[in-house]
Design an enzyme around this catalytic site. Structure first.
Site, PDB file in Angstrom:
ATOM      1  N   CYS A  15       0.877  -1.181   0.113  1.00  0.00           N
ATOM      2  CA  CYS A  15      -0.053   0.100  -0.200  1.00  0.00           C
ATOM      3  C   CYS A  15       0.921   1.096   0.110  1.00  0.00           C
ATOM      4  O   CYS A  15       1.702   1.372   0.365  1.00  0.00           O
ATOM      5  CB  CYS A  15      -0.906  -0.050   1.014  1.00  0.00           C
ATOM      6  SG  CYS A  15      -2.197   1.389   1.088  1.00  0.00           S
ATOM      7  N   ASP A 281     -12.080 -12.190   3.022  1.00  0.00           N
ATOM      8  CA  ASP A 281     -11.296 -11.249   3.147  1.00  0.00           C
ATOM      9  C   ASP A 281     -10.736 -11.048   4.445  1.00  0.00           C
ATOM     10  O   ASP A 281      -9.501 -10.614   4.841  1.00  0.00           O
ATOM     11  CB  ASP A 281     -11.831 -10.093   2.555  1.00  0.00           C
ATOM     12  CG  ASP A 281     -10.767  -8.935   2.282  1.00  0.00           C
ATOM     13  OD1 ASP A 281      -9.637  -9.307   1.767  1.00  0.00           O
ATOM     14  OD2 ASP A 281     -11.148  -7.583   2.163  1.00  0.00           O
ATOM     15  N   CYS A 321     -27.770 -13.512  22.149  1.00  0.00           N
ATOM     16  CA  CYS A 321     -28.487 -13.904  20.963  1.00  0.00           C
ATOM     17  C   CYS A 321     -29.634 -15.121  21.382  1.00  0.00           C
ATOM     18  O   CYS A 321     -30.558 -14.966  20.760  1.00  0.00           O
ATOM     19  CB  CYS A 321     -27.438 -14.495  20.050  1.00  0.00           C
ATOM     20  SG  CYS A 321     -26.299 -13.661  19.474  1.00  0.00           S
ATOM     21  N   CYS A 330     -29.877 -10.810  12.097  1.00  0.00           N
ATOM     22  CA  CYS A 330     -28.513 -10.677  11.941  1.00  0.00           C
ATOM     23  C   CYS A 330     -27.882 -12.203  12.148  1.00  0.00           C
ATOM     24  O   CYS A 330     -26.459 -12.533  11.773  1.00  0.00           O
ATOM     25  CB  CYS A 330     -27.871  -9.815  12.747  1.00  0.00           C
ATOM     26  SG  CYS A 330     -27.725 -10.205  14.626  1.00  0.00           S
ATOM     27  N   CYS A 334     -21.548 -11.204  11.554  1.00  0.00           N
ATOM     28  CA  CYS A 334     -20.286 -11.766  10.899  1.00  0.00           C
ATOM     29  C   CYS A 334     -19.210 -12.123  12.014  1.00  0.00           C
ATOM     30  O   CYS A 334     -19.162 -11.569  13.161  1.00  0.00           O
ATOM     31  CB  CYS A 334     -19.606 -10.472  10.203  1.00  0.00           C
ATOM     32  SG  CYS A 334     -18.012 -10.877   9.878  1.00  0.00           S
TER      33      CYS A 334
END
Length: 369
Positions: A15, A281, A321, A330, A334
């Site tokens: 980068c 990713d 949850c 949801c 993630c």
């Protein structure tokens, strides 16, 4: 028509900036080889050839470029890639291109190429200068807002479609109105917001960096920002906020297109510069390497033990949850974000956010065709 998306890192973790919170710099530090350099023509040929042979024709193929900073690979890399696809795509496949870039190397040549091949360009900009220049630092140690702005103006000049990606840091979370008004003033049409991720090594015992979010700060930001978005929407001044749009469509029974919002994973075909392929990713790590495009077929990689282990690998869900009324939306979130959602006992920032905005989401969902 079948869909296949290939997320390509042509410059690996290289980068031309030194963003303080860069998640991919952190990920690559946890590999045996931090950077695989620039993707060679040989590897590029294998990537394109295998992809076009793998799909069932006709298919929709999206070649998405990320980094590191993908433009570090150079203009010639992208010119070669697009030209080769054009030459060998004889099967009626529809090709789409996208790129996520910091914009520092975008010039008229790049813009003409993006225009020719209808690239969707994601520009990484953390709102106004007062936010952006705090953490998005160039190689010279200075802020990069002005260069990013120049890239946006060039994209507009050449009529290249673009959207804005902003990382929500502690500084930004304290001023949601400043951020939203900036988007309005600039007339940005498409915006993606992602929370600033802590290191893979982070634990609640670590001290926070100046840019790190706390769960309560993130929830407070989302609630306030959503209200600004909702008010603008009611006044016919709609801005597409990817996360909010997906929530509306999910309430209509349409699966989210944004990875990570369904609470479960799929293989994302992330290709590093040496041809190595990974499932996500966030997890371009040695333990989850599926194979290499120069040696392995897609069929072999998706059936590999690394693919199975990745799909079976879970991070702890928030204890809330079990009784959460909005869990079906949801699914626990993630798995890379879950550590962020479980930092504080008996509190979940996403639950807090959804409980506040759910009635308005339902209202909008009823009005959307």
């Amino acid at each position: 028509m079948n869909n296949l998306s290939m997320l390509i890192k042509p410059a690996s973790s290289l980068c031309n900036m030194q963003c303080k919170y860069c998640f991919y710099s952190d990920v690559s530090e946890h590999r045996e080889i931090k950077s695989n350099g620039i993707m060679s023509k040989e590897t590029t040929d294998f990537l394109i050839d295998r992809t076009l042979k793998y799909v069932t024709k006709p298919s929709l193929i999206n070649f998405a470029f990320q980094g590191g900073e993908p433009t570090v690979a150079g203009y010639d890399y992208f010119e070669y890639f697009t030209r080769r696809v054009e030459e060998i795509n004889k099967g009626g496949n529809k090709i789409q291109y996208s790129i996520q870039t910091n914009g520092q190397l975008i010039d008229e040549k790049f813009c003409k190429l993006f225009q020719q091949y209808n690239f969707l360009v994601g520009i990484s900009q953390d709102g106004p200068k007062e936010f952006h220049d705090v953490n998005r630092i160039g190689a010279n140690g200075q802020g990069t807002f002005d260069q990013t702005n120049h890239a946006i103006k060039l994209l507009e000049q050449f009529h290249v479609e673009y959207n804005i990606l902003s990382v929500i840091t502690r500084q930004m979370a304290k001023k949601p109105q400043t951020l939203f008004r900036y988007y309005e003033k600039r007339k940005f049409k498409y915006v993606q917001l992602i929370p600033c991720l802590k290191s893979l090594d982070f634990s609640p015992n670590n001290s926070l960096n100046k840019y790190d979010l706390t769960p309560h700060e993130y929830a407070s930001f989302l609630i306030y920002f959503f209200q600004l978005w909702y008010t603008a929407l009611k006044n016919n001044q709609y801005i597409s906020i990817r996360q909010f749009d997906n929530l509306v469509y999910m309430l209509k029974g349409i699966p989210a297109e944004q990875c990570g919002m369904m609470g479960h994973c799929s293989i994302q075909w992330v290709t590093e510069a040496d041809g190595s392929v990974y499932p996500c990713d966030f997890y371009v790590l040695d333990a989850f390497k599926l194979g290499n495009l120069k040696e392995d077929s897609f069929e072999a990689m998706i059936q590999s033990s690394a693919a199975r282990e990745f799909l079976q690998f879970e991070t702890p869900k928030n204890p809330l949850c079990k009784t959460c009324k909005v869990y079906p939306i949801c699914g626990g979130g993630c798995k890379r974000y879950r550590s962020f959602y479980t930092e504080e006992e008996n509190y979940c920032p996403y639950q807090d956010f959804l409980y506040h905005v759910y009635p308005k989401l339902e209202e909008i969902a009823r009005l959307v065709n």
